[in-house]
Design a protein around this motif. Structure first.
Motif, PDB file in Angstrom:
ATOM      1  N   UNK A   1      41.659  57.676  57.658  1.00  0.00           N
ATOM      2  CA  UNK A   1      41.341  56.906  58.861  1.00  0.00           C
ATOM      3  C   UNK A   1      40.321  55.824  58.528  1.00  0.00           C
ATOM      4  N   UNK A   2      39.300  56.175  57.742  1.00  0.00           N
ATOM      5  CA  UNK A   2      38.306  55.148  57.417  1.00  0.00           C
ATOM      6  C   UNK A   2      38.828  54.167  56.382  1.00  0.00           C
ATOM      7  N   UNK A   3      39.790  54.576  55.539  1.00  0.00           N
ATOM      8  CA  UNK A   3      40.394  53.628  54.609  1.00  0.00           C
ATOM      9  C   UNK A   3      41.197  52.586  55.377  1.00  0.00           C
ATOM     10  N   UNK A   4      41.922  53.029  56.393  1.00  0.00           N
ATOM     11  CA  UNK A   4      42.672  52.071  57.215  1.00  0.00           C
ATOM     12  C   UNK A   4      41.706  51.138  57.951  1.00  0.00           C
ATOM     13  N   UNK A   5      40.662  51.716  58.505  1.00  0.00           N
ATOM     14  CA  UNK A   5      39.664  50.891  59.194  1.00  0.00           C
ATOM     15  C   UNK A   5      39.084  49.851  58.237  1.00  0.00           C
ATOM     16  N   UNK A   6      38.851  50.231  56.995  1.00  0.00           N
ATOM     17  CA  UNK A   6      38.295  49.319  56.007  1.00  0.00           C
ATOM     18  C   UNK A   6      39.207  48.110  55.807  1.00  0.00           C
ATOM     19  N   UNK A   7      40.504  48.353  55.615  1.00  0.00           N
ATOM     20  CA  UNK A   7      41.430  47.241  55.409  1.00  0.00           C
ATOM     21  C   UNK A   7      41.639  46.436  56.685  1.00  0.00           C
ATOM     22  N   UNK A   8      41.584  47.084  57.829  1.00  0.00           N
ATOM     23  CA  UNK A   8      41.665  46.330  59.087  1.00  0.00           C
ATOM     24  C   UNK A   8      40.489  45.358  59.202  1.00  0.00           C
ATOM     25  N   UNK A   9      39.311  45.813  58.809  1.00  0.00           N
ATOM     26  CA  UNK A   9      38.142  44.938  58.860  1.00  0.00           C
ATOM     27  C   UNK A   9      38.236  43.833  57.814  1.00  0.00           C
ATOM     28  N   UNK A  10      38.848  44.138  56.662  1.00  0.00           N
ATOM     29  CA  UNK A  10      39.032  43.104  55.643  1.00  0.00           C
ATOM     30  C   UNK A  10      39.931  41.979  56.161  1.00  0.00           C
ATOM     31  N   UNK A  11      40.916  42.315  56.977  1.00  0.00           N
ATOM     32  CA  UNK A  11      41.770  41.280  57.559  1.00  0.00           C
ATOM     33  C   UNK A  11      40.926  40.344  58.424  1.00  0.00           C
ATOM     34  N   UNK A  12      40.011  40.918  59.194  1.00  0.00           N
ATOM     35  CA  UNK A  12      39.138  40.101  60.031  1.00  0.00           C
ATOM     36  C   UNK A  12      38.203  39.247  59.179  1.00  0.00           C
ATOM     37  N   UNK A  13      37.800  39.774  58.025  1.00  0.00           N
ATOM     38  CA  UNK A  13      36.837  39.091  57.171  1.00  0.00           C
ATOM     39  C   UNK A  13      37.472  38.066  56.231  1.00  0.00           C
ATOM     40  N   UNK A  14      38.746  38.276  55.877  1.00  0.00           N
ATOM     41  CA  UNK A  14      39.381  37.428  54.861  1.00  0.00           C
ATOM     42  C   UNK A  14      40.696  36.828  55.294  1.00  0.00           C
ATOM     43  N   UNK A  15      41.209  37.226  56.464  1.00  0.00           N
ATOM     44  CA  UNK A  15      42.485  36.704  56.944  1.00  0.00           C
ATOM     45  C   UNK A  15      42.357  35.306  57.513  1.00  0.00           C
ATOM     46  N   UNK A  16      43.415  34.849  58.122  1.00  0.00           N
ATOM     47  CA  UNK A  16      43.469  33.464  58.580  1.00  0.00           C
ATOM     48  C   UNK A  16      42.519  33.160  59.732  1.00  0.00           C
ATOM     49  N   UNK A  17      42.084  34.174  60.459  1.00  0.00           N
ATOM     50  CA  UNK A  17      41.150  33.939  61.563  1.00  0.00           C
ATOM     51  C   UNK A  17      39.694  34.045  61.116  1.00  0.00           C
ATOM     52  N   UNK A  18      39.470  34.357  59.849  1.00  0.00           N
ATOM     53  CA  UNK A  18      38.107  34.478  59.327  1.00  0.00           C
ATOM     54  C   UNK A  18      37.481  33.096  59.151  1.00  0.00           C
ATOM     55  N   UNK A  19      36.154  33.004  59.163  1.00  0.00           N
ATOM     56  CA  UNK A  19      35.489  31.711  58.935  1.00  0.00           C
ATOM     57  C   UNK A  19      35.919  31.066  57.622  1.00  0.00           C
ATOM     58  N   UNK A  20      36.057  31.881  56.568  1.00  0.00           N
ATOM     59  CA  UNK A  20      36.584  31.406  55.287  1.00  0.00           C
ATOM     60  C   UNK A  20      37.639  32.418  54.838  1.00  0.00           C
ATOM     61  N   UNK A  21      38.886  31.999  54.812  1.00  0.00           N
ATOM     62  CA  UNK A  21      39.969  32.921  54.452  1.00  0.00           C
ATOM     63  C   UNK A  21      39.999  33.157  52.951  1.00  0.00           C
ATOM     64  N   UNK A  22      40.530  34.327  52.578  1.00  0.00           N
ATOM     65  CA  UNK A  22      40.738  34.608  51.173  1.00  0.00           C
ATOM     66  C   UNK A  22      39.653  35.454  50.538  1.00  0.00           C
ATOM     67  N   UNK A  23      39.843  35.754  49.266  1.00  0.00           N
ATOM     68  CA  UNK A  23      38.934  36.595  48.489  1.00  0.00           C
ATOM     69  C   UNK A  23      38.446  35.802  47.277  1.00  0.00           C
ATOM     70  N   UNK A  24      37.148  35.699  47.113  1.00  0.00           N
ATOM     71  CA  UNK A  24      36.601  34.941  45.990  1.00  0.00           C
ATOM     72  C   UNK A  24      37.051  35.520  44.656  1.00  0.00           C
ATOM     73  N   UNK A  25      37.109  36.840  44.550  1.00  0.00           N
ATOM     74  CA  UNK A  25      37.529  37.459  43.289  1.00  0.00           C
ATOM     75  C   UNK A  25      38.960  37.065  42.949  1.00  0.00           C
ATOM     76  N   UNK A  26      39.820  37.062  43.951  1.00  0.00           N
ATOM     77  CA  UNK A  26      41.204  36.687  43.711  1.00  0.00           C
ATOM     78  C   UNK A  26      41.354  35.231  43.332  1.00  0.00           C
ATOM     79  N   UNK A  27      40.674  34.357  44.070  1.00  0.00           N
ATOM     80  CA  UNK A  27      40.817  32.923  43.794  1.00  0.00           C
ATOM     81  C   UNK A  27      40.235  32.560  42.428  1.00  0.00           C
TER      82      UNK A  27
END
Length: 211
Positions: free
Chosen positions: A98-124
């Motif tokens: 349950x908390x793993x799902x919550x973690x990825x749900x929050x990552x969508x908010x933090x890194x998805x298209x609606x985030x202030x800055x989309x994407x992941x610095x490590x990936x880019x």
């Protein structure tokens, strides 16, 4: 990204200098924001200095090169993401999956298209500089390895609590989830929507990890 209670036997490549310099911190903060927005190559030294209000001499007092500076930026990103991991993934009051799902749900908010800055610095940065800089490649690999270990720790707990089969190879599964997330995030940026991230959540938690 991603410290965990599970220790990983790796030597940090960051080479952190123990200093409380507000100038150094300001440079790193500005560099992190600019590299997240524009990437490594499109973020020039003059742009960093102008945004931070710092003279060139002060920059080279703290960093020997842009490469060394970027290693410090990665470390700062790593540290900030580790706080998110600690808040969500290490919250043992909630069931592991349950908390793993919550973690990825929050990552969508933090890194998805609606985030202030989309994407992941490590990936880019992995796409842009990992093959050209041994130092940055080492920093990126170190960060991903610790991020994977944090996810693996939760999956191991899920096995211990009967949420996943005893046969689950939680280390390999953690790597698969992390790699799938990064791939979905990249596709999300290409398509400019969060559908790939939502597909990731649905297939991982409704199918792959469902009992």
């Amino acid at each position: 990204m991603m410290a965990s209670k599970e220790k990983v036997a790796l030597k940090s490549p960051f080479g952190t200098k123990m200093t409380s310099s507000s100038t150094r911190d300001r440079l790193i903060e500005v560099g992190l924001e600019l590299m997240r927005k524009h990437g490594y190559g499109a973020t020039g030294l003059q742009e960093i200095l102008h945004a931070a209000g710092v003279p060139k001499g002060s920059f080279y007092h703290h960093f020997g090169s842009k490469e060394e500076f970027t290693a410090a930026v990665i470390e700062r990103y790593f540290t900030l993401e580790a706080k998110h991991v600690d808040t969500v993934l290490n919250n043992t009051r909630q069931a592991p999956l349950k908390r793993l799902r919550r973690y990825f749900e929050e990552l969508i908010q933090m890194a998805g298209q609606s985030a202030p800055i989309a994407g992941c610095l490590l990936g880019s940065l992995s796409l842009e500089v990992a093959d050209a800089s041994p130092l940055l490649q080492s920093c990126l690999s170190f960060s991903f390895t610790h991020w994977q270990a944090a996810i693996a720790s939760v999956l191991r707990e899920a096995v211990e609590k009967g949420e996943l089969p005893q046969s689950t190879k939680f280390e390999s599964l953690a790597g698969f989830l992390l790699n799938s997330w990064e791939g979905a995030l990249l596709r999300s940026q290409a398509d400019e929507n969060d559908a790939p991230l939502k597909d990731f959540l649905r297939f991982v938690f409704d199918d792959l990890l469902a009992k």
